[in-house]
Design a protein around this motif. Structure first.
Motif, PDB file in Angstrom:
ATOM      1  N   SER A 306       0.849  -1.183   0.000  1.00 18.03           N
ATOM      2  CA  SER A 306       0.000   0.000   0.000  1.00 18.03           C
ATOM      3  C   SER A 306       0.888   1.237   0.000  1.00 18.03           C
ATOM      4  CB  SER A 306      -0.921   0.007   1.232  1.00 18.03           C
ATOM      5  OG  SER A 306      -1.702  -1.178   1.291  1.00 18.03           O
ATOM      6  N   SER A 352      -9.380   2.496  -1.029  1.00 22.50           N
ATOM      7  CA  SER A 352      -8.640   3.634  -0.482  1.00 22.50           C
ATOM      8  C   SER A 352      -9.497   4.314   0.577  1.00 22.50           C
ATOM      9  CB  SER A 352      -8.283   4.619  -1.594  1.00 22.50           C
ATOM     10  OG  SER A 352      -7.681   5.781  -1.054  1.00 22.50           O
ATOM     11  N   TYR A 409      -3.458   7.710  -1.216  1.00 20.87           N
ATOM     12  CA  TYR A 409      -3.145   6.459  -0.536  1.00 20.87           C
ATOM     13  C   TYR A 409      -4.051   5.362  -1.085  1.00 20.87           C
ATOM     14  CZ  TYR A 409      -2.227   3.042   3.101  1.00 20.87           C
ATOM     15  OH  TYR A 409      -1.887   1.905   3.764  1.00 20.87           O
ATOM     16  N   ASN A 411      -4.766   1.071  -1.004  1.00 22.42           N
ATOM     17  CA  ASN A 411      -4.509  -0.160  -0.267  1.00 22.42           C
ATOM     18  C   ASN A 411      -4.014  -1.252  -1.203  1.00 22.42           C
ATOM     19  OD1 ASN A 411      -6.798   1.295   1.393  1.00 22.42           O
ATOM     20  ND2 ASN A 411      -5.762  -0.079   2.797  1.00 22.42           N
ATOM     21  N   GLY A 412      -3.050  -2.025  -0.714  1.00 22.39           N
ATOM     22  CA  GLY A 412      -2.529  -3.143  -1.478  1.00 22.39           C
ATOM     23  C   GLY A 412      -3.152  -4.452  -1.041  1.00 22.39           C
TER      24      GLY A 412
END
Length: 424
Positions: A306, A352, A409, A411-412
């Motif tokens: 992320s 996100s 930002y 998220n992974g």
């Protein structure tokens, strides 16, 4: 929360200067004192304040727990929705593949019908050429029969010529004998004249008549021999001319038939070769179309980390791939390079908590879609949303497709997914 706390602090400062406060607003009457239960002591006030604070803390804890449960439920629902979307994409791909396969089968059937018609046309043309060849063979057989008949006629005429030669030879010998007899008789007559013998006139006349008769016969035989020789020469010349003319015509006709047959055979071979090349080219194109329509190209990947890094968002954790040769380059650069021309479905789902967070799908440095993950005019302390986009693109070899993050930002992990599937 801060407002309530400030109010409680104000009440606390105020109440420290007094020993209690009045619960009822009724004034005293006639100077008499009020009952003691009309006032609340500070200890009770503190207990009530602690009870309210404990209730506020419990309420805050319940609110936090509820928000956490809601976040977990939202993540679970998002994962389930993503799973269902993936299943739907797979079903749509299967349906599209079945439709493409059916269309290919129909096209193949139509092309097969065209090939069958061409084959029938070639068979008909071959039948026509075979009939022409049979007629040529029949004409050639007739010419051979005529040649054989002329050969037999030549043999007959040769026999007649030999007979004539034999007769002429016999007549020549007879003429020689008669000439010899005539010479002998002339000699005898001359001898008689020289001897001076007187013979009867009758015998002399008889001898003269005999000589004349022999001379006439000899002349007649000579004339007949000349006539027969001329007839034989004329017959021989006519036979020779007829044979020469027949031979010339036969050779000309045979050469003409051979040329026609060779030309027709060359045309047949040329048409057969052209048809075979056309069939091979057609089958090659059909096979190529079948291979292109049935070849599998697909990939599903997730970001490993992320972050807020601006630029290409790398979905480098590839969970599934098929038919992609440059997978290592994709993991390194984050760009999907098209290797096979076709119709592709590109699906991206990214989580996100950034307000106003969005991302782009790029094709060859051009923005083809913009997806906003979430927005709130008064965002809470934490918020999570998932932005999903599904595109259909006609890609060509060396086309580049990637996800661009402007700097929010993202998220992974399994929260974000990129799927690329070739459907046709």
């Amino acid at each position: 929360m801060m407002g309530v706390f400030k109010m409680l602090m104000l009440y606390f400062i105020l109440f420290t200067t007094i020993n209690g406060f009045l619960l009822d607003s009724q004034q005293s009457n006639g100077g008499q004192s009020l009952p003691s239960n009309q006032y609340m002591t500070l200890s009770k006030f503190y207990e009530e304040e602690k009870r309210l604070q404990l209730k506020m803390e419990n309420l805050h804890q319940d609110t936090f727990t509820l928000r956490h449960d809601m976040d977990n439920s939202f993540v679970l629902l998002t994962a389930q929705l993503q799973h269902k979307l993936d299943l739907l994409d797979m079903k749509l791909a299967d349906i599209e593949k079945n439709n493409v396969t059916n269309e290919d089968v129909l096209k193949l059937e139509e092309k097969n019908k065209v090939l069958e018609q061409n084959y029938k046309n070639l068979q008909n043309e071959n039948t026509v050429l075979q009939n022409k060849y049979n007629r040529v063979e029949n004409d050639y057989q007739l010419l051979k029969n005529k040649t054989k008949y002329l050969d037999e006629l030549l043999l007959v005429q040769t026999g007649l010529f030999n007979d004539v030669l034999g007769n002429l030879s016999i007549q020549g010998r007879e003429s020689t004998v008669l000439q010899n007899k005539s010479i002998l008789m002339d000699q005898e007559i001359s001898k008689l004249k020289q001897l001076g013998s007187i013979q009867p006139l009758k015998e002399i006349k008889t001898l003269q008549q005999s000589v004349q008769t022999i001379t006439a016969q000899t002349n007649s035989l000579s004339m007949k021999e000349r006539a027969r020789s001329q007839d034989f020469l004329a017959l021989y010349n006519m036979t020779t001319n007829s044979l020469n003319e027949l031979e010339v015509r036969t050779h000309s006709k045979i050469n003409q038939l051979e040329n026609i047959t060779l030309a027709q055979l060359h045309d047949i071979e040329k048409k057969s070769e052209e048809t075979e090349n056309l069939n091979n080219l057609t089958f090659s194109r059909i096979q190529q179309q079948i291979n292109e329509s049935t070849e599998q190209v697909a990939m599903t990947a997730h970001p490993t980390f992320s972050g807020t890094s601006s630029g290409i968002m790398k979905f480098d954790d590839v969970s599934f791939s098929i038919g992609i040769n440059n997978l290592a380059a994709y993991k390194n650069t984050g760009k999907f390079i098209c290797e096979r021309k076709g119709l592709y479905i590109i699906s991206s789902s990214i989580m996100s908590h950034a307000n106003l967070g969005d991302y782009y799908i790029m094709l060859n440095d051009n923005i083809i879609s913009e997806t906003r993950v979430g927005y709130s005019s008064s965002p809470p302390s934490s918020m999570y949303h998932t932005g999903t986009i599904v595109l259909a693109l006609q890609l060509h070899p060396n086309d580049s497709v990637w996800v661009h993050n402007p700097g929010y930002y993202m998220n992974g992990g399994l929260y974000s997914t990129l799927t690329i599937v070739k459907v046709k």
